[in-house]
Design a protein around this motif. Structure first.
Motif, mmCIF file in Angstrom:
data_model
loop_
_atom_site.group_PDB
_atom_site.id
_atom_site.type_symbol
_atom_site.label_atom_id
_atom_site.label_comp_id
_atom_site.label_asym_id
_atom_site.label_seq_id
_atom_site.Cartn_x
_atom_site.Cartn_y
_atom_site.Cartn_z
ATOM 1 N N LYS A 14 52.728 23.101 82.634
ATOM 2 C CA LYS A 14 53.793 24.024 82.958
ATOM 3 C C LYS A 14 52.897 25.185 82.673
ATOM 4 O O LYS A 14 51.762 25.090 82.430
ATOM 5 N N CYS A 15 53.484 26.154 82.944
ATOM 6 C CA CYS A 15 53.014 27.794 82.280
ATOM 7 C C CYS A 15 53.356 27.921 81.220
ATOM 8 O O CYS A 15 54.397 28.599 80.717
ATOM 9 N N ARG A 31 52.167 38.677 79.145
ATOM 10 C CA ARG A 31 52.222 38.724 80.754
ATOM 11 C C ARG A 31 53.573 37.849 81.217
ATOM 12 O O ARG A 31 53.846 38.175 82.357
ATOM 13 N N LEU A 32 53.500 36.738 80.910
ATOM 14 C CA LEU A 32 54.333 35.720 81.339
ATOM 15 C C LEU A 32 55.665 36.197 81.357
ATOM 16 O O LEU A 32 56.546 36.173 82.194
ATOM 17 N N PRO A 55 56.062 32.025 87.769
ATOM 18 C CA PRO A 55 54.540 31.346 88.008
ATOM 19 C C PRO A 55 54.500 29.738 88.242
ATOM 20 O O PRO A 55 53.843 29.317 89.216
ATOM 21 N N ASP A 56 55.563 29.284 87.351
ATOM 22 C CA ASP A 56 55.663 27.768 87.551
ATOM 23 C C ASP A 56 56.387 27.228 88.459
ATOM 24 O O ASP A 56 57.603 27.820 88.460
ATOM 25 N N PRO A 57 56.186 26.431 89.655
ATOM 26 C CA PRO A 57 57.075 26.232 90.651
ATOM 27 C C PRO A 57 58.150 25.426 90.379
ATOM 28 O O PRO A 57 59.071 25.569 90.797
ATOM 29 N N ARG A 89 48.938 32.754 87.923
ATOM 30 C CA ARG A 89 48.849 32.889 89.245
ATOM 31 C C ARG A 89 49.751 31.874 90.156
ATOM 32 O O ARG A 89 49.603 31.952 91.149
ATOM 33 N N GLY A 90 50.072 31.041 89.122
ATOM 34 C CA GLY A 90 51.043 29.640 89.759
ATOM 35 C C GLY A 90 50.043 28.476 89.996
ATOM 36 O O GLY A 90 50.505 27.630 90.635
#
Length: 151
Positions: free
Chosen positions: A30-31, A63-64, A74-76, A22-23
């Motif tokens: 990190k994601c 999913r990623l 998701p990772d800003p 979801r971020g």
């Protein structure tokens, strides 16, 4: 291990994976699997090989990848990197176009200066030629006095 106990052990991992996707990335994270393991408070090696959480790693990575293919990051920080790369590519393209325009204008300026020089040389030559012939008469100099107003 009983299925109920296994599900209970996997729930923190699933919850952490949902948060990351979801971020909701923790500071310095990190994601990725390392952050997932840290957020779920499990050893990272539990996601590899025949370990009980290996299927959760596969689900998380799928999913990623699906999110990334859909254009969602998701990772800003990754989103910022992607945005900056796109902006850099646009700026490089603009710079190339500007360089081409400068080259074209420099060529035009050079040609214009060469034409002006050639025209000046032709005028000088014609004036010198006109001095030598008797058929050309000189016009009187223009008046410098003004008579009244022009209004």
């Amino acid at each position: 291990m009983a299925p109920a106990q296994r599900t209970e052990n996997e729930n923190p991992i699933r919850a952490a994976a949902d948060r990351l996707l979801r971020g909701e990335i923790p500071p310095g994270g990190k994601c990725d699997l390392k952050t997932l393991a840290g957020e779920a408070a499990v050893d990272r090696t539990a996601f590899y090989g025949p370990r009980p959480c290996a299927h959760l790693r596969v689900k998380f990575e799928r999913r990623l990848q699906t999110l990334r293919q859909a254009g969602e990051i998701p990772d800003p920080r990754e989103a910022q990197i992607a945005r900056l790369k796109a902006e850099s590519a646009k700026l490089k393209e603009r710079l190339d176009h500007a360089g081409q325009a400068i080259d074209e204008l420099t060529d035009f300026r050079t040609q214009a200066l060469a034409r002006l020089a050639a025209q000046h040389e032709e005028l000088v030559r014609l004036r010198e030629a006109a001095l030598g012939t008797s058929r050309v008469s000189r016009l009187p100099a223009p008046r410098t006095t003004v008579i009244g107003t022009c209004s």
